[in-house]
Design a protein around this motif. Sequence first.
Motif, PDB file in Angstrom:
ATOM      1  N   UNK A  20      -2.316  -2.179   1.629  1.00  0.00           N
ATOM      2  CA  UNK A  20      -3.733  -1.807   1.655  1.00  0.00           C
ATOM      3  C   UNK A  20      -3.947  -0.172   1.103  1.00  0.00           C
ATOM      4  N   UNK A  21      -2.989   0.704   1.744  1.00  0.00           N
ATOM      5  CA  UNK A  21      -3.167   1.966   1.302  1.00  0.00           C
ATOM      6  C   UNK A  21      -2.907   2.081   0.041  1.00  0.00           C
ATOM      7  N   UNK A  22      -1.838   1.514  -0.712  1.00  0.00           N
ATOM      8  CA  UNK A  22      -1.526   1.804  -2.062  1.00  0.00           C
ATOM      9  C   UNK A  22      -2.561   1.003  -2.727  1.00  0.00           C
ATOM     10  N   UNK A  23      -3.329  -0.027  -2.246  1.00  0.00           N
ATOM     11  CA  UNK A  23      -4.568  -0.545  -2.885  1.00  0.00           C
ATOM     12  C   UNK A  23      -5.682   0.553  -3.226  1.00  0.00           C
ATOM     13  N   UNK A  24      -6.036   1.168  -2.023  1.00  0.00           N
ATOM     14  CA  UNK A  24      -6.775   2.373  -1.956  1.00  0.00           C
ATOM     15  C   UNK A  24      -6.350   3.446  -2.849  1.00  0.00           C
ATOM     16  N   UNK A  25      -5.293   3.839  -3.063  1.00  0.00           N
ATOM     17  CA  UNK A  25      -4.740   4.785  -3.896  1.00  0.00           C
ATOM     18  C   UNK A  25      -5.117   4.220  -5.427  1.00  0.00           C
ATOM     19  N   UNK A  26      -4.600   2.850  -5.564  1.00  0.00           N
ATOM     20  CA  UNK A  26      -4.843   2.468  -6.856  1.00  0.00           C
ATOM     21  C   UNK A  26      -6.100   2.300  -7.392  1.00  0.00           C
ATOM     22  N   UNK A  27      -7.174   2.032  -6.322  1.00  0.00           N
ATOM     23  CA  UNK A  27      -8.547   1.975  -6.748  1.00  0.00           C
ATOM     24  C   UNK A  27      -8.978   3.267  -7.326  1.00  0.00           C
ATOM     25  N   UNK A  28      -8.838   4.322  -6.453  1.00  0.00           N
ATOM     26  CA  UNK A  28      -9.359   5.645  -6.856  1.00  0.00           C
ATOM     27  C   UNK A  28      -8.792   6.279  -8.044  1.00  0.00           C
TER      28      UNK A  28
END
Length: 413
Positions: free
Chosen positions: A353-361
Motif C-alpha cells: 500500500x505504501x508503494x502504491x501511494x508512492x507510485x500514485x503520486x
Amino acid sequence: MPKGFVFLILAQFFSGLADNAFLLLGIFFLNEQGYPAWWAPVLKMAFTVSYVVLASLVGPLADAFQKRHVMLVMNLLKLLAVIALWTGAHPILAFALTGFAASVYAPAKYGLLTETVPAAGLVKANAFLEVSVVLSVLWGVVLGGWLMSAGPFPEQGAAAVWTLPLNSGLVETQIGMGLAVICLLYVLSAILNAGMYALRSPAQPAWAWSDLRWSAFWTNNLKLWRDPLGGVSLRVTTFSWGVGAALQFVVLVWAQSHAGLTLQHGAYLQGLVALGVIGGAAMAAFTSRIFRARKQMVWAMVLACLMPALALTQSLWLAVPMLLLAGWAGGMLLVPMNALLQHRGHKIMPPGRSIAVQGFNENLSVLVVLGIYSLLVAWEWPLLAIMLCLSLPLWLAVWPWRNKSALPNSALG
C-alpha cells in the motif's frame, strides 16, 4: 542481501529492459505511421495512467498474494500486451495494458524488498535495484535503437520485412521482429521469478473489499504526506519523477534540433543519463545513510540548473558531461530518498500500500508534467522555455526544505 535477492535484481532487469525497448519501438511505430510529435509523450502517458487511476487497487492486490507470484503474473500480462500490438491493437491500448501490469509489478517488487531486507541495508539494496533499473533503461535504449535501425535481421532493400497487421493494412516493417525479441525478454524475466523462492512475503492479513475503496487509499496517502520524514522524501521523489519522464523526450528533441542526430542516435544520448545515474546510485550506496537522506536534496538544485543550461548548449561534446552529471545527480538524490520513503511507509502501513501511494503520486506527477510538455510542444515553444518550465518542479521540491537536523534519528524507527 537475503538469499534469492540476485534473482529479484535479474528479473527486474529483463522486465525493465523489455519495457524500455518496447517504448522506443512504440515511438518509432508512431513516427512511421505519420503521427504528430506530441503523440510520443501521450504513449508514455497511456503507460502511466494505471498507476494513478488504479492506485487504490494495486497496493492491496500486491499485498494479498506472495509478491514473487504477483511479479510472475504481471510479466505474462506484459507479454500479452506486446502480442496484442503485434496482432493489430492500437498502440495506446497495448501500452495501457503494459502500464497496468507495471503498476502492480512495482508495489510487489519494492514491497518484497522492504519486507526481506533489514532497515540498515535498505539504502544499499535500493542502490542495487536502482542500478538494475537504470541498466535496464540504458540497455533498453540501446536495444530499442538497434531494433529500430538494422537489428539482428537480414535486410531486404532498406529494411528487413516483417508484416504487422494494422487498421490501415499490412505495413512492411522491422517492428514485428523487434516485438518478438521483447516477448522473449518478458518470458526470460518470468522464468527468473522461479529463483526468488527464498524471498517469501510474511503472511498477509485478510483483506476486504473496503480495502479497495478510494477513501481507504486516500487515508494512507495523507498519512504518508503528513509524516515528517515520509512527506519530505515523497515530495522530492514525486517532483523528480515528473521531470525525469519529460527529460527523456527533451533529450531526443535536443539531439535532433541542436546536434543534428537521428531519432535512433538521439536515443543513445539517453544512455548517457543512465550511466550517470548508475554512478550516482553506486556513490549513494557507499556514502549515504538512511538517517542522512535529506542532505542529498542539494542534488535536486544541481539538476534544476543543468536543464536550462543544456538547452543553451549547441556542442555535442559539451552536452555529454552535462547529461552524465544530470544522471549522477538523479542517482545521488533518489536512491537515499527511496530508501527513506520505503522504510517510513513500511512503519505506517503494509508495504504494498505504501508503494502504491508512492507510485500514485510519482506517476500523477509524470502525467501532469508530460501533459504540460505535450501542450508546449504542440504550441511550438522554444526548447529553452520548455527546460525552464521543467526545472520549476525541482525548485518547488526543495523550496519548503528547512534544516530539520533537530529531528531525532529515532524518528526513523
